[in-house]
Design an enzyme around this catalytic site. Structure first.
Site, PDB file in Angstrom:
ATOM      1  NE  ARG A  74     -37.489  17.995 -55.339  1.00  0.00           N
ATOM      2  CZ  ARG A  74     -38.041  17.964 -56.546  1.00  0.00           C
ATOM      3  NH1 ARG A  74     -38.947  18.854 -56.879  1.00  0.00           N
ATOM      4  NH2 ARG A  74     -37.692  17.046 -57.411  1.00  0.00           N
ATOM      5  CD  GLU A 118     -41.953  16.063 -65.855  1.00  0.00           C
ATOM      6  OE1 GLU A 118     -41.805  16.492 -64.707  1.00  0.00           O
ATOM      7  OE2 GLU A 118     -42.208  16.791 -66.824  1.00  0.00           O
TER       8      GLU A 118
HETATM    9  O1  LIG Z   1     -45.279  12.494 -60.060  1.00  0.00           O
HETATM   10  P1  LIG Z   1     -43.911  12.008 -60.417  1.00  0.00           P
HETATM   11  O2  LIG Z   1     -43.637  12.001 -61.884  1.00  0.00           O
HETATM   12  O3  LIG Z   1     -43.602  10.680 -59.797  1.00  0.00           O
HETATM   13  O4  LIG Z   1     -42.858  13.069 -59.865  1.00  0.00           O
HETATM   14  C1  LIG Z   1     -42.945  13.684 -58.623  1.00  0.00           C
HETATM   15  C2  LIG Z   1     -41.738  13.383 -57.777  1.00  0.00           C
HETATM   16  O5  LIG Z   1     -40.533  13.843 -58.419  1.00  0.00           O
HETATM   17  C3  LIG Z   1     -39.782  14.607 -57.494  1.00  0.00           C
HETATM   18  O6  LIG Z   1     -38.947  13.812 -56.722  1.00  0.00           O
HETATM   19  P2  LIG Z   1     -37.518  13.296 -57.151  1.00  0.00           P
HETATM   20  O7  LIG Z   1     -37.645  11.826 -57.463  1.00  0.00           O
HETATM   21  O8  LIG Z   1     -36.941  14.165 -58.224  1.00  0.00           O
HETATM   22  O9  LIG Z   1     -36.680  13.363 -55.811  1.00  0.00           O
HETATM   23  P3  LIG Z   1     -36.320  14.517 -54.737  1.00  0.00           P
HETATM   24  O10 LIG Z   1     -37.579  14.851 -53.979  1.00  0.00           O
HETATM   25  O11 LIG Z   1     -35.333  13.832 -53.845  1.00  0.00           O
HETATM   26  O12 LIG Z   1     -35.759  15.706 -55.470  1.00  0.00           O
HETATM   27  C4  LIG Z   1     -40.841  15.213 -56.597  1.00  0.00           C
HETATM   28  O13 LIG Z   1     -40.294  15.634 -55.353  1.00  0.00           O
HETATM   29  C5  LIG Z   1     -41.832  14.095 -56.453  1.00  0.00           C
HETATM   30  O14 LIG Z   1     -41.477  13.197 -55.411  1.00  0.00           O
HETATM   31  N1  LIG Z   2     -41.096  19.247 -63.566  1.00  0.00           N
HETATM   32  C1  LIG Z   2     -40.713  18.983 -62.314  1.00  0.00           C
HETATM   33  N2  LIG Z   2     -40.275  19.981 -61.503  1.00  0.00           N
HETATM   34  C2  LIG Z   2     -39.906  19.720 -60.236  1.00  0.00           C
HETATM   35  N3  LIG Z   2     -39.935  18.501 -59.699  1.00  0.00           N
HETATM   36  C3  LIG Z   2     -40.373  17.484 -60.466  1.00  0.00           C
HETATM   37  N4  LIG Z   2     -40.544  16.174 -60.195  1.00  0.00           N
HETATM   38  C4  LIG Z   2     -41.012  15.588 -61.309  1.00  0.00           C
HETATM   39  N5  LIG Z   2     -41.172  16.474 -62.305  1.00  0.00           N
HETATM   40  C5  LIG Z   2     -40.779  17.678 -61.782  1.00  0.00           C
END
Ligand SMILES: O=P(O)(O)OC[C@H]1O[C@H](OP(=O)(O)OP(=O)(O)O)[C@H](O)[C@@H]1O
Ligand SMILES: Nc1ncnc2[nH]cnc12
Length: 174
Positions: free
Chosen positions: A61, A98
């Site tokens: 993302r 998370e």
């Molecule tokens: O601060 P944090 O607890 O580390 O979480 C934040 C991360 O979690 C999500 O990514 P995700 O790993 O879900 O992957 P995606 O972007 O491919 O959906 C979001 O896009 C951040 O990269």
């Molecule tokens: N609560 C949340 N919503 C969307 N993206 C996330 N990545 C980590 N935590 C998230």
């Protein structure tokens, strides 16, 4: 006001992808070109005074607005990817997030030592992802000057210790 427009657009999904997580779905923003434009303008306005050389965006993302921001600033975009995706030699870093744990990788050649880098991601939750991204960029000998997000989940009281040594900016905070 941009922050309110974003709040109105982002959808909150309870218990996704796990019970207890309130997932912030940013994809409705992508369906609104005028709002996307405002986001990129606001990010670029904030970032340009720092005079960055590179925007590094985190898969997946972090690619969407990270690439648009780099284009707006007319500087290179470098992808930080999930493991096994980048074909050349990489730096690698594992971390917790998370709802699980993960590893990120960066092509060793993509960031030159002494480059001034802004890390971009869509969302700051526990801080695990951005901290890993910072470590990867520092492994390349470069300087992370700021971390910029669309959304910040302040209520999680995540690890924002990285912000002691660099600037942090988000367009909307929960
Ligand atoms: O601060 P944090 O607890 O580390 O979480 C934040 C991360 O979690 C999500 O990514 P995700 O790993 O879900 O992957 P995606 O972007 O491919 O959906 C979001 O896009 C951040 O990269
Ligand atoms: N609560 C949340 N919503 C969307 N993206 C996330 N990545 C980590 N935590 C998230």
């Amino acid at each position: 006001m941009l922050e309110q427009e974003l709040r109105d657009c982002i959808k909150e999904i309870p218990d996704f992808p796990k019970p207890g997580i309130s997932f912030k779905d940013i994809t409705p923003i992508l369906s609104n070109p005028a709002l996307c434009h405002k986001c990129v303008e606001a990010m670029a306005e904030w970032a340009k005074r720092l005079n960055p050389d590179i925007i590094a965006g985190v898969e997946s993302r972090g690619f969407m607005f990270g690439f648009a921001l780099a284009q707006k600033l007319n500087i290179p975009f470098v992808p930080i990817r999930k493991p096994g995706k980048l074909p050349r030699e990489v730096f690698s870093c594992s971390y917790d997030l998370e709802y699980g744990s993960a590893t990120l990788e960066l092509h060793k050649e993509d960031i030159k030592p002494d480059a001034r880098v802004i890390v971009h991601d869509d969302l700051l939750a526990t801080g695990g992802t951005v901290s890993a991204a910072i470590k990867l960029i520092e492994s390349a000998g470069a300087e992370v000057i700021a971390a910029q997000f669309l959304v910040e989940l302040s209520f999680l009281n995540g690890d924002t210790s990285f912000a002691q040594k660099l600037e942090k900016h988000s367009l909307v905070s929960y």
